[in-house]
Design a protein around this motif. Structure first.
Motif, mmCIF file in Angstrom:
data_model
loop_
_atom_site.group_PDB
_atom_site.id
_atom_site.type_symbol
_atom_site.label_atom_id
_atom_site.label_comp_id
_atom_site.label_asym_id
_atom_site.label_seq_id
_atom_site.Cartn_x
_atom_site.Cartn_y
_atom_site.Cartn_z
ATOM 1 N N GLY A 1 0.548 2.566 -11.600
ATOM 2 C CA GLY A 1 1.192 3.864 -11.805
ATOM 3 C C GLY A 1 1.675 4.451 -10.487
ATOM 4 N N LYS A 2 0.864 4.295 -9.460
ATOM 5 C CA LYS A 2 1.220 4.820 -8.131
ATOM 6 C C LYS A 2 2.427 4.059 -7.575
ATOM 7 N N ALA A 3 2.427 2.751 -7.770
ATOM 8 C CA ALA A 3 3.571 1.951 -7.295
ATOM 9 C C ALA A 3 4.854 2.386 -8.007
ATOM 10 N N ILE B 1 -9.532 8.079 4.789
ATOM 11 C CA ILE B 1 -9.939 6.733 5.252
ATOM 12 C C ILE B 1 -10.511 6.776 6.667
ATOM 13 N N ARG B 2 -10.119 7.790 7.467
ATOM 14 C CA ARG B 2 -10.579 7.875 8.860
ATOM 15 C C ARG B 2 -12.064 8.229 8.965
ATOM 16 N N TYR B 3 -12.672 8.672 7.850
ATOM 17 C CA TYR B 3 -14.102 8.996 7.848
ATOM 18 C C TYR B 3 -14.945 7.851 7.264
ATOM 19 N N VAL C 1 2.691 -3.184 6.587
ATOM 20 C CA VAL C 1 1.312 -3.026 6.122
ATOM 21 C C VAL C 1 0.704 -1.726 6.659
ATOM 22 N N PRO C 2 0.696 -0.661 5.831
ATOM 23 C CA PRO C 2 0.060 0.594 6.235
ATOM 24 C C PRO C 2 -1.293 0.790 5.540
ATOM 25 N N LEU C 3 -2.097 -0.252 5.521
ATOM 26 C CA LEU C 3 -3.411 -0.193 4.876
ATOM 27 C C LEU C 3 -4.434 0.397 5.842
ATOM 28 N N PRO C 4 -5.622 0.767 5.347
ATOM 29 C CA PRO C 4 -6.687 1.172 6.265
ATOM 30 C C PRO C 4 -6.917 0.074 7.309
ATOM 31 N N THR C 5 -7.287 0.481 8.513
ATOM 32 C CA THR C 5 -7.299 -0.442 9.657
ATOM 33 C C THR C 5 -8.149 -1.695 9.418
ATOM 34 N N ALA C 6 -9.281 -1.555 8.736
ATOM 35 C CA ALA C 6 -10.146 -2.729 8.525
ATOM 36 C C ALA C 6 -9.482 -3.778 7.628
ATOM 37 N N ALA D 1 4.084 -2.001 -3.116
ATOM 38 C CA ALA D 1 2.937 -2.489 -3.877
ATOM 39 C C ALA D 1 1.776 -1.528 -3.766
ATOM 40 N N SER D 2 1.040 -1.433 -4.862
ATOM 41 C CA SER D 2 -0.166 -0.609 -4.879
ATOM 42 C C SER D 2 -1.235 -1.334 -5.681
ATOM 43 N N ARG D 3 -2.508 -0.931 -5.432
ATOM 44 C CA ARG D 3 -3.586 -1.424 -6.298
ATOM 45 C C ARG D 3 -3.467 -0.785 -7.673
ATOM 46 N N ASP D 4 -2.768 0.355 -7.706
ATOM 47 C CA ASP D 4 -2.636 1.140 -8.942
ATOM 48 C C ASP D 4 -1.171 1.069 -9.400
ATOM 49 N N GLY E 1 2.277 -5.418 -7.626
ATOM 50 C CA GLY E 1 0.919 -5.506 -7.105
ATOM 51 C C GLY E 1 0.987 -6.208 -5.753
ATOM 52 N N TYR E 2 -0.109 -6.208 -4.996
ATOM 53 C CA TYR E 2 -0.073 -6.784 -3.636
ATOM 54 C C TYR E 2 0.333 -8.272 -3.668
ATOM 55 N N ASP E 3 -0.354 -9.058 -4.519
ATOM 56 C CA ASP E 3 -0.065 -10.500 -4.539
ATOM 57 C C ASP E 3 1.345 -10.778 -5.053
ATOM 58 N N LEU F 1 2.934 -4.265 11.268
ATOM 59 C CA LEU F 1 1.581 -3.838 10.965
ATOM 60 C C LEU F 1 1.329 -2.452 11.543
ATOM 61 N N GLU F 2 0.691 -1.578 10.766
ATOM 62 C CA GLU F 2 0.368 -0.263 11.324
ATOM 63 C C GLU F 2 -0.637 -0.388 12.468
ATOM 64 N N LYS F 3 -0.616 0.628 13.320
ATOM 65 C CA LYS F 3 -1.574 0.688 14.410
ATOM 66 C C LYS F 3 -2.899 1.233 13.894
ATOM 67 N N PRO F 4 -4.035 0.957 14.487
ATOM 68 C CA PRO F 4 -4.222 -0.099 15.467
ATOM 69 C C PRO F 4 -4.243 -1.432 14.736
ATOM 70 N N GLY G 1 0.833 -1.201 0.000
ATOM 71 C CA GLY G 1 0.000 0.000 0.000
ATOM 72 C C GLY G 1 0.865 1.248 0.000
ATOM 73 N N CYS G 2 0.689 2.097 -1.011
ATOM 74 C CA CYS G 2 1.472 3.341 -1.102
ATOM 75 C C CYS G 2 0.760 4.420 -0.293
ATOM 76 N N SER G 3 0.887 4.329 1.005
ATOM 77 C CA SER G 3 0.110 5.187 1.909
ATOM 78 C C SER G 3 0.895 6.421 2.318
ATOM 79 N N SER G 4 0.169 7.336 2.911
ATOM 80 C CA SER G 4 0.766 8.598 3.350
ATOM 81 C C SER G 4 1.822 8.379 4.431
ATOM 82 N N VAL G 5 1.479 7.611 5.470
ATOM 83 C CA VAL G 5 2.457 7.430 6.562
ATOM 84 C C VAL G 5 3.671 6.640 6.079
ATOM 85 N N ALA G 6 3.454 5.741 5.124
ATOM 86 C CA ALA G 6 4.586 4.992 4.561
ATOM 87 C C ALA G 6 5.550 5.950 3.873
HETATM 88 N N1 LIG Z 1 2.258 4.850 13.183
HETATM 89 C C1 LIG Z 1 1.812 6.084 12.902
HETATM 90 O O1 LIG Z 1 2.317 7.093 13.437
HETATM 91 C C2 LIG Z 1 0.704 6.270 11.915
HETATM 92 C C3 LIG Z 1 0.462 7.517 11.347
HETATM 93 C C4 LIG Z 1 -0.557 7.633 10.401
HETATM 94 C C5 LIG Z 1 -1.314 6.529 10.057
HETATM 95 N N2 LIG Z 1 -1.072 5.331 10.663
HETATM 96 C C6 LIG Z 1 -1.870 4.134 10.306
HETATM 97 O O2 LIG Z 1 -1.477 3.733 9.008
HETATM 98 C C7 LIG Z 1 -2.594 3.235 8.272
HETATM 99 C C8 LIG Z 1 -2.702 4.025 6.984
HETATM 100 O O3 LIG Z 1 -2.851 5.407 7.268
HETATM 101 P P1 LIG Z 1 -2.493 6.524 6.167
HETATM 102 O O4 LIG Z 1 -2.785 7.835 6.726
HETATM 103 O O5 LIG Z 1 -1.122 6.281 5.653
HETATM 104 O O6 LIG Z 1 -3.601 6.151 5.049
HETATM 105 P P2 LIG Z 1 -3.649 6.417 3.471
HETATM 106 O O7 LIG Z 1 -2.661 7.444 3.078
HETATM 107 O O8 LIG Z 1 -5.079 6.625 3.128
HETATM 108 O O9 LIG Z 1 -3.125 5.048 2.866
HETATM 109 C C9 LIG Z 1 -3.818 3.848 2.918
HETATM 110 C C10 LIG Z 1 -3.366 3.022 1.705
HETATM 111 O O10 LIG Z 1 -4.056 1.788 1.725
HETATM 112 C C11 LIG Z 1 -4.227 1.332 0.395
HETATM 113 N N3 LIG Z 1 -5.605 0.835 0.264
HETATM 114 C C12 LIG Z 1 -5.951 -0.437 -0.017
HETATM 115 N N4 LIG Z 1 -7.260 -0.581 -0.073
HETATM 116 C C13 LIG Z 1 -7.794 0.641 0.152
HETATM 117 C C14 LIG Z 1 -9.113 1.134 0.187
HETATM 118 N N5 LIG Z 1 -10.174 0.331 -0.023
HETATM 119 N N6 LIG Z 1 -9.298 2.435 0.418
HETATM 120 C C15 LIG Z 1 -8.249 3.253 0.642
HETATM 121 N N7 LIG Z 1 -6.968 2.828 0.626
HETATM 122 C C16 LIG Z 1 -6.734 1.545 0.369
HETATM 123 C C17 LIG Z 1 -3.919 2.485 -0.528
HETATM 124 O O11 LIG Z 1 -2.721 2.172 -1.186
HETATM 125 P P3 LIG Z 1 -2.704 1.790 -2.744
HETATM 126 O O12 LIG Z 1 -3.673 2.731 -3.402
HETATM 127 O O13 LIG Z 1 -1.298 2.065 -3.102
HETATM 128 O O14 LIG Z 1 -3.084 0.363 -2.867
HETATM 129 C C18 LIG Z 1 -3.710 3.676 0.382
HETATM 130 O O15 LIG Z 1 -2.676 4.501 -0.059
HETATM 131 C C19 LIG Z 1 -3.792 3.359 9.203
HETATM 132 O O16 LIG Z 1 -4.007 2.127 9.861
HETATM 133 C C20 LIG Z 1 -3.364 4.420 10.227
HETATM 134 O O17 LIG Z 1 -3.971 4.232 11.502
HETATM 135 C C21 LIG Z 1 -0.073 5.188 11.554
#
Ligand SMILES: NC(=O)c1ccc[n+]([C@@H]2O[C@H](COP(=O)([O-])OP(=O)(O)OC[C@H]3O[C@@H](n4cnc5c(N)ncnc54)[C@H](OP(=O)(O)O)[C@@H]3O)[C@@H](O)[C@H]2O)c1
Length: 326
Positions: free
Chosen positions: A41-43, A163-165, A71-76, A36-39, A56-58, A94-97, A11-16
């Motif tokens: 281009g993003k990866a 994602i938090r909303y 794994v920094p994916l949405p918590t669910a 890895a990303s679902r997209d 890709g993820y797999d 694994l990211e928290k929580p 997951g190419c997430s913000s915190v990553a």
């Molecule tokens: N340890 C810390 O200090 C800290 C700080 C912030 C957040 N976190 C935790 O890290 C996790 C991610 O937070 P974030 O702020 O980095 O989130 P984010 O930027 O929204 O990233 C989540 C990533 O998950 C992937 N994803 C897969 N399925 C998804 C879906 N159905 N909807 C949305 N995204 C999906 C996406 O990556 P692709 O599009 O590349 O697949 C997306 O970039 C959360 O659990 C949060 O609690 C921890």
């Protein structure tokens, strides 16, 4: 495995991007193999930025040159993808929580134990030395008998679409922010805390809680109150009130690496501020994970079992806060 733990990121997430991948690339014990990303281009964009492969993820989980997956994916999604990481024979950071339910966390712990792999939650504040200073001052009796803990983690509203909303993704301020003061209370008061009351403010349009407070009590009778929310000016702090003094720590949960913490002690006839050394808690978390993997430690190690029990306890307390909520 060589002298380094080779990471893949799911997951190419913000915190990553902002915090964890820079720590993985800076840490001598780790290297980054792929993101890895679902997209695709993003990866590719992430891979170019960090000098690694895109996948890709797999595809990432199938790579032989990945020892551990962050794994920094949405918590669910932590439990379903965490289980797939472990089933692929990779250690899991694994990211928290850890999960949206305590049973989900237990499932991860059972899988890591059965597979003899390391499972850790990236609760980075636990790796900042400032909390060890607080624990030492408490143990030395600097504020007398501990009577209460008060902790808060709050910040202003997030952009629409965050994602938090989204309830289905494990959104809400309790799971995102409330877990910080809850885990800090566990750290300083013990895992035998229990919830005695709580309030949650739910946004009716979004269906997630956006603010809340909870009252807990430890096995020894120390009171704890925790505040969390997405509707406030930024605040990340805790204080401990004892029979002879009070300790206050600001920026307790997410200080930047260069921040020198200021710990305040207030007593009857004396106040003092201690400026503590800066610490890089993301680097600390990644380095500790790598050190454990390279030492052959897994979820079966007694210290890891204890850490996993605290991780489960956090989500049990989250569930109790929800059950008790007005
Ligand atoms: N340890 C810390 O200090 C800290 C700080 C912030 C957040 N976190 C935790 O890290 C996790 C991610 O937070 P974030 O702020 O980095 O989130 P984010 O930027 O929204 O990233 C989540 C990533 O998950 C992937 N994803 C897969 N399925 C998804 C879906 N159905 N909807 C949305 N995204 C999906 C996406 O990556 P692709 O599009 O590349 O697949 C997306 O970039 C959360 O659990 C949060 O609690 C921890």
């Amino acid at each position: 495995m060589g002298a380094q733990v080779r990471f893949g990121v799911l997951g190419c997430s913000s915190v990553a991007r902002r915090r964890t991948i820079p720590a993985i690339t800076a840490c001598p014990g780790t290297s980054l193999t792929a993101v890895a990303s679902r997209d695709p281009g993003k990866a590719e964009v992430f891979a170019a930025e960090f000098g690694c492969a895109a996948a890709g993820y797999d595809e990432l989980l199938a790579r032989d040159d990945v020892d551990a997956v962050y794994v920094p994916l949405p918590t669910a999604l932590h439990v379903p993808w965490g289980l797939r990481v472990l089933a692929a024979g990779k250690h899991l950071l694994l990211e928290k929580p850890s999960a949206t339910s305590a049973e989900g966390t237990r499932e991860l712990v059972r899988a890591a134990t059965a597979q003899d792999l390391l499972l850790r939650e990236n609760f980075t504040f636990l790796h900042h030395s400032q909390h060890r200073t607080v624990a030492r001052l408490l143990a030395e009796g600097r504020i007398g008998e501990l009577r209460s803990f008060s902790g808060s983690f709050c910040f202003p509203p997030l952009p629409d679409g965050d994602i938090r909303y989204v309830p289905e993704l494990g959104g809400g301020s309790l799971l995102d922010a409330g877990v910080y003061p809850i885990r800090a209370a566990q750290l300083l008061l013990g895992d035998d805390l229990r919830v005695v009351g709580s309030v949650l403010r739910t946004d009716p349009a979004r269906g997630v809680d956006v603010a809340g407070q909870a009252m807990l009590v430890s096995g020894e009778g120390v009171f704890a109150d925790v505040h969390f929310g997405f509707q406030h000016a930024y605040g990340s702090r805790y204080s401990l009130w004892g029979s002879t003094g009070r300790i206050t720590l600001d920026r307790a949960f997410t200080p930047q690496a260069g921040w020198q913490p200021v710990l305040r002690i207030d007593e009857q006839d004396h106040s003092e501020e201690l400026t503590l050394p800066a610490d890089h808690q993301f680097l600390g978390s990644v380095a500790a994970f790598a050190e454990a993997v390279l030492a052959g430690r897994t979820a079966r190690h007694p210290d890891e079992q204890a850490a996993c029990a605290s991780m489960v306890r956090t989500v049990e307390l989250v569930e109790d806060v929800v059950r008790a909520a007005v």
